[in-house]
Design a protein around this motif. Structure first.
Motif, short mmCIF file in Angstrom:
data_model
loop_
_atom_site.label_atom_id
_atom_site.label_comp_id
_atom_site.label_asym_id
_atom_site.label_seq_id
_atom_site.Cartn_x
_atom_site.Cartn_y
_atom_site.Cartn_z
N ILE A 140 0.88 -1.17 0.00
CA ILE A 140 0.00 0.00 0.00
C ILE A 140 0.91 1.21 0.00
O ILE A 140 1.70 1.41 0.94
N VAL A 141 0.84 2.01 -1.05
CA VAL A 141 1.71 3.19 -1.16
C VAL A 141 0.85 4.43 -1.01
O VAL A 141 -0.12 4.62 -1.76
N THR A 142 1.18 5.27 -0.05
CA THR A 142 0.41 6.49 0.22
C THR A 142 1.33 7.68 0.11
O THR A 142 2.38 7.73 0.77
N ARG A 143 0.96 8.65 -0.71
CA ARG A 143 1.75 9.89 -0.73
C ARG A 143 1.18 10.83 0.31
O ARG A 143 0.01 11.20 0.26
N ALA A 144 1.99 11.20 1.26
CA ALA A 144 1.59 12.19 2.28
C ALA A 144 2.84 13.02 2.56
O ALA A 144 3.69 12.64 3.38
N ASP A 145 2.95 14.13 1.86
CA ASP A 145 4.16 14.95 1.95
C ASP A 145 4.42 15.39 3.38
O ASP A 145 3.50 15.66 4.16
N ILE A 146 5.72 15.47 3.72
CA ILE A 146 6.11 15.91 5.05
C ILE A 146 6.70 17.30 4.89
O ILE A 146 7.74 17.47 4.26
N GLY A 147 6.03 18.30 5.45
CA GLY A 147 6.42 19.68 5.15
C GLY A 147 6.28 19.88 3.65
O GLY A 147 5.24 19.56 3.06
N SER A 148 7.34 20.36 3.02
CA SER A 148 7.28 20.56 1.56
C SER A 148 7.98 19.43 0.80
O SER A 148 8.17 19.52 -0.41
N THR A 149 8.38 18.38 1.52
CA THR A 149 9.12 17.28 0.90
C THR A 149 8.18 16.14 0.50
O THR A 149 7.40 15.67 1.34
N PRO A 150 8.24 15.68 -0.76
CA PRO A 150 7.42 14.53 -1.15
C PRO A 150 7.74 13.32 -0.27
O PRO A 150 8.92 13.02 -0.03
N ALA A 151 6.71 12.65 0.20
CA ALA A 151 6.92 11.47 1.06
C ALA A 151 5.92 10.38 0.68
O ALA A 151 4.73 10.65 0.51
N PHE A 152 6.43 9.17 0.53
CA PHE A 152 5.60 8.01 0.17
C PHE A 152 5.71 6.98 1.30
O PHE A 152 6.78 6.45 1.55
N HIS A 153 4.59 6.76 1.97
CA HIS A 153 4.55 5.74 3.03
C HIS A 153 4.22 4.40 2.37
O HIS A 153 3.28 4.31 1.58
N ILE A 154 4.98 3.37 2.71
CA ILE A 154 4.74 2.05 2.14
C ILE A 154 4.46 1.06 3.26
O ILE A 154 5.26 0.95 4.20
N LEU A 155 3.34 0.35 3.16
CA LEU A 155 3.04 -0.74 4.08
C LEU A 155 3.11 -2.03 3.28
O LEU A 155 2.43 -2.17 2.26
N ALA A 156 3.95 -2.95 3.72
CA ALA A 156 4.14 -4.21 2.99
C ALA A 156 4.36 -5.33 4.00
O ALA A 156 4.76 -5.08 5.14
N ASP A 157 4.12 -6.54 3.55
CA ASP A 157 4.20 -7.73 4.40
C ASP A 157 5.47 -7.74 5.26
O ASP A 157 6.58 -7.68 4.73
N SER A 158 5.30 -7.84 6.58
CA SER A 158 6.47 -7.76 7.46
C SER A 158 7.40 -8.97 7.28
O SER A 158 8.62 -8.85 7.47
N ALA A 159 6.83 -10.12 6.89
CA ALA A 159 7.68 -11.30 6.70
C ALA A 159 8.61 -11.14 5.50
O ALA A 159 9.63 -11.82 5.41
N SER A 160 8.27 -10.23 4.58
CA SER A 160 9.11 -10.00 3.40
C SER A 160 9.87 -8.68 3.51
O SER A 160 10.39 -8.18 2.51
#
Lengths: 114, 231
Positions: B180-200
């Motif tokens: 799951i890729v979510t773009r949520a910029d931090i301040g003025s910096t582009p930021a992409f949060h990634i949630l992926a299987d912890s076993a991998s």
């Protein structure tokens, strides 16, 4: 890479999808014979032409309906299960197709595999 | 000084990050260690990878999830694949009409998420139930202007900043695993949060590092992201 249009997530590489088999009515589990149940679970009609199938978008575990031409492997359209049921209901009652809009799918692009 | 091994909850990247020179501090909740001392604010603005796997988060699923979350004061709408910023700086990811994931703010304050978890009762029959996403998914953040170029090497989705606006979500395949890729910029910096299987997570981390190599291959940490947040 072939692109399939997921009704929830939009156009995605075909590698993100899993084929789920032909759409067919489930026999009554209480009264079906073993042969009927086996036919429902395991046997495909293998129709040459346009068929209705289940597909799964694996990253979201989202099941939906696609119409595909098995001769050309063209995906004609995709739709949610709710839209499919609404269309079936409208067809059964002889009305015009419902407003629920299916999404078009099955274009070929040069996109690379993920 | 703390170490990941002092806690039962550990990031799957603890060995890799220690080798990369990470120091460790306790999370604000005190239940895990989180990497520190990695990266710089300039690197984070160019391209950097941060592991937030031990930070608080929780998911809820069920047909009445959206109204149940609204009743609890979460800011969200029933729009699939959209993220919503919360007043405390956290994020609510709406994955479908029946599923959300809540990410803690960078401060790591887990009070609100813990309360959501503790207050849920099966007997309330609300048709929403908690999903322990902190256990099932690793949490990475890729920051910087070069992030879309890096993603182009490992994912078929167009993450260019003008094509994938702030607070968009893509549930897709990244480096051949579901993410799951979510773009949520931090301040003025582009930021992409990634949630992926912890076993991998180790495999996935290797893929990110490999893809990031040509852009400088930097790691960062939560304190750097907080610096970005404050400008």
């Amino acid at each position: 890479m072939k692109i399939l249009n997921c009704p929830l997530n939009g156009p995605r590489n075909i590698s993100e999808f899993v084929w789920g088999g032909e759409m067919k009515p489930m026999p009554d589990p209480a009264t079906a014979t073993d042969a009927q149940w086996t036919d429902f679970l395991f046997l495909e009609d293998n129709t040459a032409g346009e068929i209705t199938e289940w597909w799964l978008h694996a990253p979201t575990n989202y099941w939906f309906i696609a119409r595909r031409n098995t001769l050309t492997d063209e995906i004609i359209e995709t739709m949610t299960y709710d839209a499919y049921l609404a269309r079936q209901k409208a067809n059964a009652s002889g009305e015009a197709e419902p407003a629920a809009k299916p999404t078009t799918g099955g274009t070929e692009t040069g996109a690379t595999s993920a | 000084m703390t170490t990941p091994e002092q806690h039962l909850r550990r990031t799957p990247l603890r060995s890799a990050l220690t080798k990369a020179g990470a120091k460790w501090t306790a999370t604000p909740a005190g239940d895990a260690a989180i990497s520190d001392g990695l990266g710089s604010i300039n690197a984070a603005r160019h391209l950097a990878i941060t592991d937030l796997s031990t930070m608080p988060r929780i998911g809820f699923k069920g047909r009445q999830t959206i109204p149940a979350m609204q009743k609890r004061g979460i800011v969200l709408e029933g729009t699939a694949n959209r993220a919503f910023r919360q007043p405390d700086g956290g994020l609510c990811l709406v994955l479908a009409a029946s599923e959300v994931i809540l990410l803690s703010p960078l401060s790591g304050d887990d009070g609100k998420l813990q309360k959501l978890h503790d207050d849920w009762r099966l007997d309330d029959a609300e048709r929403t139930y908690p999903m322990l996403r902190r256990d099932s998914q690793a949490w990475f953040v890729v920051t910087g202007a070069k992030a879309p170029e890096m993603f182009a090497k490992i994912c078929g989705i167009d993450f260019r900043l003008n094509k994938f606006p702030d607070l968009s979500i893509a549930q897709t395949s990244v480096a051949k695993i579901s993410a799951i890729v979510t773009r949520a910029d931090i301040g003025s910096t582009p930021a992409f949060h990634i949630l992926a299987d912890s076993a991998s997570a180790l495999y996935f981390f290797d893929c990110l590092i490999d893809a990031a190599q040509e852009f400088g291959n930097a790691l960062a940490c939560r304190s750097i992201l907080r610096d970005l947040e404050s400008g």
